[in-house]
Scaffold this motif. Structure first.
Motif, short mmCIF file in Angstrom:
data_model
loop_
_atom_site.label_atom_id
_atom_site.label_comp_id
_atom_site.label_asym_id
_atom_site.label_seq_id
_atom_site.Cartn_x
_atom_site.Cartn_y
_atom_site.Cartn_z
N PRO A 56 78.50 63.75 75.30
CA PRO A 56 79.50 63.70 74.22
C PRO A 56 80.65 62.72 74.48
CG PRO A 56 78.97 65.97 74.82
CD PRO A 56 78.34 65.09 75.86
N GLU A 57 80.93 62.46 75.75
CA GLU A 57 82.08 61.60 76.08
C GLU A 57 81.80 60.11 75.85
OE1 GLU A 57 79.69 62.04 79.93
OE2 GLU A 57 80.11 63.18 78.10
N HIS A 58 80.53 59.73 75.69
CA HIS A 58 80.18 58.31 75.58
C HIS A 58 80.19 57.82 74.13
CE1 HIS A 58 79.21 57.79 79.80
NE2 HIS A 58 78.52 58.91 79.78
N LYS A 59 81.30 57.96 73.47
CA LYS A 59 81.40 57.63 72.05
C LYS A 59 81.26 56.12 71.80
CE LYS A 59 84.36 61.62 71.10
NZ LYS A 59 85.69 62.08 70.64
N GLU A 60 81.92 55.31 72.61
CA GLU A 60 81.88 53.87 72.40
C GLU A 60 80.48 53.31 72.64
OE1 GLU A 60 84.87 51.74 74.50
OE2 GLU A 60 86.54 52.86 73.60
N TYR A 97 69.88 56.30 60.37
CA TYR A 97 70.14 55.89 61.74
C TYR A 97 71.44 56.49 62.27
CZ TYR A 97 66.66 52.16 60.97
OH TYR A 97 65.52 51.46 60.70
N TYR A 98 72.18 57.12 61.41
CA TYR A 98 73.53 57.57 61.79
C TYR A 98 73.49 58.58 62.94
CZ TYR A 98 78.46 58.73 61.37
OH TYR A 98 79.79 58.90 61.64
N HIS A 99 72.39 59.29 63.10
CA HIS A 99 72.29 60.27 64.18
C HIS A 99 72.45 59.63 65.55
CE1 HIS A 99 68.10 59.42 65.67
NE2 HIS A 99 68.03 58.82 64.49
N ILE A 100 72.19 58.33 65.64
CA ILE A 100 72.36 57.62 66.91
C ILE A 100 73.83 57.32 67.16
CG2 ILE A 100 71.91 55.40 68.08
CD1 ILE A 100 69.56 57.29 68.18
N ARG A 101 74.59 57.16 66.10
CA ARG A 101 76.01 56.77 66.24
C ARG A 101 76.89 57.93 66.72
NH1 ARG A 101 80.91 56.08 63.32
NH2 ARG A 101 81.76 53.98 63.53
N LYS A 102 76.57 59.14 66.27
CA LYS A 102 77.42 60.28 66.61
C LYS A 102 76.55 61.50 66.85
CE LYS A 102 81.73 62.43 65.04
NZ LYS A 102 82.72 62.51 63.93
N ASN A 103 76.49 61.92 68.09
CA ASN A 103 75.68 63.08 68.46
C ASN A 103 76.17 63.64 69.80
OD1 ASN A 103 74.23 61.78 70.77
ND2 ASN A 103 73.53 60.42 69.15
N PRO A 104 75.80 64.86 70.12
CA PRO A 104 76.18 65.41 71.43
C PRO A 104 75.51 64.67 72.60
CG PRO A 104 75.79 67.18 69.89
CD PRO A 104 75.31 65.93 69.22
N TYR A 105 74.20 64.40 72.44
CA TYR A 105 73.46 63.77 73.54
C TYR A 105 72.50 62.72 73.00
CZ TYR A 105 75.20 67.79 76.14
OH TYR A 105 76.02 68.73 76.71
N THR A 106 72.53 61.56 73.63
CA THR A 106 71.57 60.50 73.34
C THR A 106 70.71 60.27 74.57
OG1 THR A 106 73.04 59.35 71.80
CG2 THR A 106 71.25 58.06 72.74
N LEU A 107 69.41 60.17 74.37
CA LEU A 107 68.49 59.80 75.45
C LEU A 107 67.99 58.39 75.18
CD1 LEU A 107 66.23 63.01 75.69
CD2 LEU A 107 68.55 62.65 76.56
N ILE A 108 68.21 57.51 76.13
CA ILE A 108 67.67 56.16 76.06
C ILE A 108 66.51 56.13 77.06
CG2 ILE A 108 68.11 53.70 76.26
CD1 ILE A 108 71.08 54.28 75.94
N ILE A 109 65.30 56.15 76.53
CA ILE A 109 64.12 56.25 77.40
C ILE A 109 63.55 54.85 77.62
CG2 ILE A 109 61.91 57.38 77.78
CD1 ILE A 109 62.73 59.55 75.85
N THR A 110 63.51 54.43 78.87
CA THR A 110 63.07 53.09 79.23
C THR A 110 61.90 53.15 80.21
OG1 THR A 110 64.45 52.85 81.20
CG2 THR A 110 65.50 52.38 79.08
N PRO A 111 61.16 52.05 80.34
CA PRO A 111 60.17 51.98 81.42
C PRO A 111 60.86 52.09 82.78
CG PRO A 111 59.76 50.27 79.79
CD PRO A 111 61.11 50.87 79.46
N ARG A 112 60.12 52.55 83.75
CA ARG A 112 60.66 52.70 85.11
C ARG A 112 59.66 52.16 86.12
NH1 ARG A 112 60.33 56.56 89.40
NH2 ARG A 112 58.71 57.70 88.26
N LEU A 113 60.14 51.28 86.98
CA LEU A 113 59.30 50.79 88.07
C LEU A 113 59.21 51.89 89.12
CD1 LEU A 113 57.75 48.43 89.42
CD2 LEU A 113 59.92 47.79 90.49
N VAL A 114 58.02 52.33 89.41
CA VAL A 114 57.81 53.39 90.40
C VAL A 114 57.92 52.79 91.80
CG1 VAL A 114 56.20 55.14 91.27
CG2 VAL A 114 56.36 54.68 88.80
N LEU A 115 58.86 53.29 92.60
CA LEU A 115 59.10 52.72 93.93
C LEU A 115 58.43 53.51 95.04
CD1 LEU A 115 62.87 51.79 93.54
CD2 LEU A 115 60.86 50.32 93.27
#
Length: 224
Positions: A56-60, A97-115
């Motif tokens: 919630p704190e990551h408004k900007e 798309y407005y749900h992305i602008r203002k919400n309690p939690y956003t998940l940005i799911i990206t590929p991950r290099l497995v180390l």
């Protein structure tokens, strides 16, 4: 008797606005994420994706994210004009798309290099087994993006059922640029995202739109 998964999932609707006065706790969200992780299969148990959480704190940052989504939508309309699929761009912002602008939690799911790998596949690698999820060149070139996207989709579907069971809401979008050069304002993102997810308690949903129906079942399922 408890409700079936079918009954739970059928309740899901696209969120237009979240109720920012009803923010689920971080502990509750982590429980849902852990449960989804535990029940989602992955090729060779790699889970080659990262789930970056904006609370919630990551408004900007969420506004910046929404701008990427909004601008990408306009870019796609311009492409539509260029190839002759539409006559002109709409010039209007998609309200769903407005749900992305203002919400309690956003998940940005990206590929991950497995180390690192589990004990079993560590032995397999020593025996000559090639783990494409650990290849940085393949990851940079998005060679395995299709396989990663399938796994992310399974994770998101499981997360949806868990959240809905708890009375929470979830929405998604895949409208964003997939070139990493557009993600400079998100330094924690190394590879362009696969999916954006918002989580919270809905204030209102997208309503039914006349004529906006699913593609016919018969157009999708064909016996051979």
């Amino acid at each position: 008797m408890g409700k079936s998964v079918y009954d739970i999932i059928k309740r899901r609707k696209h969120v237009v606005h979240y109720d920012m006065n009803k923010i689920p706790s971080k502990v509750e969200i982590l429980k849902c994420l852990r449960a989804s992780w535990s029940m989602t299969p992955s090729k060779q148990n790699c889970h080659p994706y990262s789930i970056n959480i904006l609370g919630p704190e990551h408004k900007e940052q969420k506004i910046k994210l929404w701008n990427l989504v909004k601008d990408n939508h306009f870019t796609m309309e311009e492409k539509g004009v260029k190839v002759g699929m539409i006559d002109e761009v709409s010039g209007s912002i998609n309200p769903y798309y407005y749900h992305i602008r203002k919400n309690p939690y956003t998940l940005i799911i990206t590929p991950r290099l497995v180390l690192k790998q589990n004990e079993h596949y560590t032995r397999k690698i020593k025996g000559g087994h090639y783990m494409e999820q650990m290849d940085p060149v393949r990851m940079e070139n998005r060679k395995d993006i299709n396989a990663i996207s399938v796994e992310v989709g399974m994770f998101a579907a499981n997360l949806c059922s868990i959240l809905m069971e708890r009375g929470l809401d979830i929405s998604y979008t895949n409208c964003f640029p997939t070139d990493i050069k557009h993600w400079k304002e998100f330094p924690f993102i190394k590879y362009a995202p696969v999916l954006l997810v918002s989580i919270g308690k809905a204030e209102n949903y997208r309503g039914r739109v006349q004529g906006d129906t699913k593609a016919p079942f018969e157009d999708i399922i064909e016996w051979r």
